[in-house]
Design an enzyme around this catalytic site. Structure first.
Site, PDB file in Angstrom:
ATOM      1  N   CYS A 160      16.883  -3.917   0.275  1.00  0.00           N
ATOM      2  CA  CYS A 160      15.730  -3.027   0.533  1.00  0.00           C
ATOM      3  C   CYS A 160      16.205  -1.592   0.322  1.00  0.00           C
ATOM      4  O   CYS A 160      16.523  -1.219  -0.796  1.00  0.00           O
ATOM      5  CB  CYS A 160      15.132  -3.258   1.915  1.00  0.00           C
ATOM      6  SG  CYS A 160      16.281  -3.569   3.255  1.00  0.00           S
ATOM      7  N   SER A 161      16.278  -0.806   1.353  1.00  0.00           N
ATOM      8  CA  SER A 161      16.845   0.540   1.212  1.00  0.00           C
ATOM      9  C   SER A 161      17.322   1.027   2.576  1.00  0.00           C
ATOM     10  O   SER A 161      16.976   2.116   3.000  1.00  0.00           O
ATOM     11  CB  SER A 161      15.832   1.505   0.618  1.00  0.00           C
ATOM     12  OG  SER A 161      14.660   1.483   1.394  1.00  0.00           O
ATOM     13  N   CYS A 162      18.118   0.199   3.259  1.00  0.00           N
ATOM     14  CA  CYS A 162      18.673   0.560   4.564  1.00  0.00           C
ATOM     15  C   CYS A 162      19.436   1.876   4.432  1.00  0.00           C
ATOM     16  O   CYS A 162      20.226   2.055   3.491  1.00  0.00           O
ATOM     17  CB  CYS A 162      19.628  -0.519   5.055  1.00  0.00           C
ATOM     18  SG  CYS A 162      18.812  -2.083   5.372  1.00  0.00           S
TER      19      CYS A 162
ATOM     20  N   CYS B 235      22.014  -0.451  -0.626  1.00  0.00           N
ATOM     21  CA  CYS B 235      21.340  -1.566   0.044  1.00  0.00           C
ATOM     22  C   CYS B 235      20.633  -2.355  -1.036  1.00  0.00           C
ATOM     23  O   CYS B 235      19.664  -1.882  -1.611  1.00  0.00           O
ATOM     24  CB  CYS B 235      20.341  -1.058   1.085  1.00  0.00           C
ATOM     25  SG  CYS B 235      19.274  -2.370   1.731  1.00  0.00           S
TER      26      CYS B 235
END
Lengths: 317, 111
Positions: free
Chosen positions: A226-228, A223
């Site tokens: 962000c950090s999905c 991702c």
């Protein structure tokens, strides 16, 4: 690697030249687990949306790169709850002072020979009491509880699920897909219902897409914005998944990144890199290793590592 | 219009009424840099790709990000791009792909 477009903000790192990836997971401290649980509970109850919190973090400017992941999340949550009038800034400050006071306990001198079962007394991790961001989270939790918007046990349960339940679910799905072809077919068609049939409650949190590794295709997930990550299915993402290096580089040099994880994908295998950037969440279904004929699902689960569910490693026997 | 095949059990795929694009259509990601919260990464803007999947319609994150309800929903697609098209200096095999989710209003048709 260069592209012509201006970046949207400090978070928009896909394509940036960046250093090597620290491929070890550094786990999470208690305050980080608490911060994560509070944020997930608040968004689950729709007191604030994930998009608002992302936007608030993106707007931190230089600070975005100066503070850690959970520090950013904490500050973003405070900004959004202020905007929504749920926790105005002044209210948070007042509560924050109370929380700090609570931790200012007098230091009691102990006799030199005082120990616990022969072990020296261990203070908390820093020896300095809770950090500023943990105090912020405690203060926000306190106010939300007082307002009757959340209950303390919701935060505790969330922390427990992240510690115990969530991280084991992905391997279960993979092992079932390896032994049950009907399950496998339905998994690739529409993952959520069939995963829930395994008794896994995905909490309506995300739409899952299962990605099939074959002899011709290897899937990897990143991702960049962000950090999905499918947390209800795979737990908390490892530290490296949230790192700037991984997020920057995986999209333009997947093979080099995979080599850093010790994974070599030959050139005749297509790499499909998935930038998980909106509403879908991804789980890679690796190929079943040879020499596992007749293995039980339980035994198969044990060879499915968390990293293999993102595609950076491959299960081996 | 060609719809996705779904399993018989209750599906979590949301509907995508009136979707402009179908699986296999060629599209171009709009090259635009408006301020605000967007989910289209800079590196993919201006690139040509192929619709891989129709994900359904979802509340618009560009509205949700500012406290609005995000309605009307926007159709979300998964779009597949060739890595060698996206990165001028891509060093991997020419078949390598990069895929991501793009909302309909960030796509224009490519014939």
């Amino acid at each position: 690697m260069e592209h012509e477009n201006p970046r949207m903000g400090p978070h928009d790192v896909g394509g940036e030249v960046s250093g090597p990836i620290d491929v070890d997971d550094h786990g999470m401290s208690h305050w980080e687990k608490h911060a994560n649980a509070l944020r997930m509970t608040v968004s689950g109850l729709k007191l604030a949306t994930v998009d608002e919190m992302r936007r608030a973090a993106e707007n931190l400017g230089d600070r975005y790169n100066q503070i850690g992941y959970f520090e950013k999340q904490t500050e973003a949550l405070a900004i959004v709850l202020d905007e929504r009038g749920i926790i105005p800034k002044k209210m948070l400050q007042t509560e924050l002072n109370k929380v700090r006071e609570r931790f200012q306990v007098p230091i009691i001198p102990l006799p030199d020979d005082h120990d616990h079962d022969g072990k020296p007394i261990q203070e908390d991790e820093t020896g300095e009491g809770p950090n500023q961001h943990h105090c912020m989270n405690l203060a926000m939790q306190e106010i939300l509880e007082t307002k009757g918007l959340i209950k303390a046990n919701q935060i505790r349960e969330k922390i427990e699920k992240f510690d115990g339940d969530y991280p084991n679910r992905g391997a279960k799905v993979v092992a079932r897909a390896w032994v049950d072809s009907d399950f496998r077919n339905r998994l690739f068609l529409d993952a959520n219902p069939i995963i829930e049939e395994l008794g896994i409650d995905l909490e309506h949190a995300a739409r899952i897409i299962a990605l099939e590794n074959t002899t011709d295709v290897h899937n990897v997930v990143v991702c960049t914005l962000c950090s999905c990550y499918p947390r209800q299915l795979m737990g908390q993402p490892p530290t490296w998944y949230k790192s700037r290096s991984y997020r920057s580089r995986m999209v333009y040099e997947p093979r080099s990144v995979l080599k850093e994880f010790g994974t070599h994908i030959p050139d005749n295998v297509t790499i499909r890199t998935h930038d998980s950037n909106a509403d879908m969440r991804y789980i890679v279904i690796p190929m079943r290793p040879e020499n596992t004929t007749g293995w039980t699902e339980e035994k198969l689960e044990k060879i499915v590592s968390r990293d293999s569910l993102v595609g950076v490693t491959i299960p081996t026997v | 219009m060609k719809e996705q095949k779904l399993s018989n059990v209750t599906s979590t795929y949301t509907e995508a009424p009136g979707h402009l694009f179908n699986i296999g259509d060629k599209v171009k990601v709009i090259r635009s840099n408006p301020p605000g919260h967007r989910r289209t990464p800079a590196y993919i803007k201006g690139n040509d790709g192929i619709i891989e999947r129709i994900c359904g319609s979802y509340p618009n994150p560009e509205e949700l990000a500012y406290g609005f309800v995000g309605l009307p929903k926007k159709v979300l697609y998964r779009v597949s791009f060739k890595q060698v098209d996206v990165w001028a200096n891509y060093t991997g095999p020419k078949n390598d792909l990069i895929e991501m989710e793009i909302f309909e209003h960030w796509l224009s048709p490519l014939r």
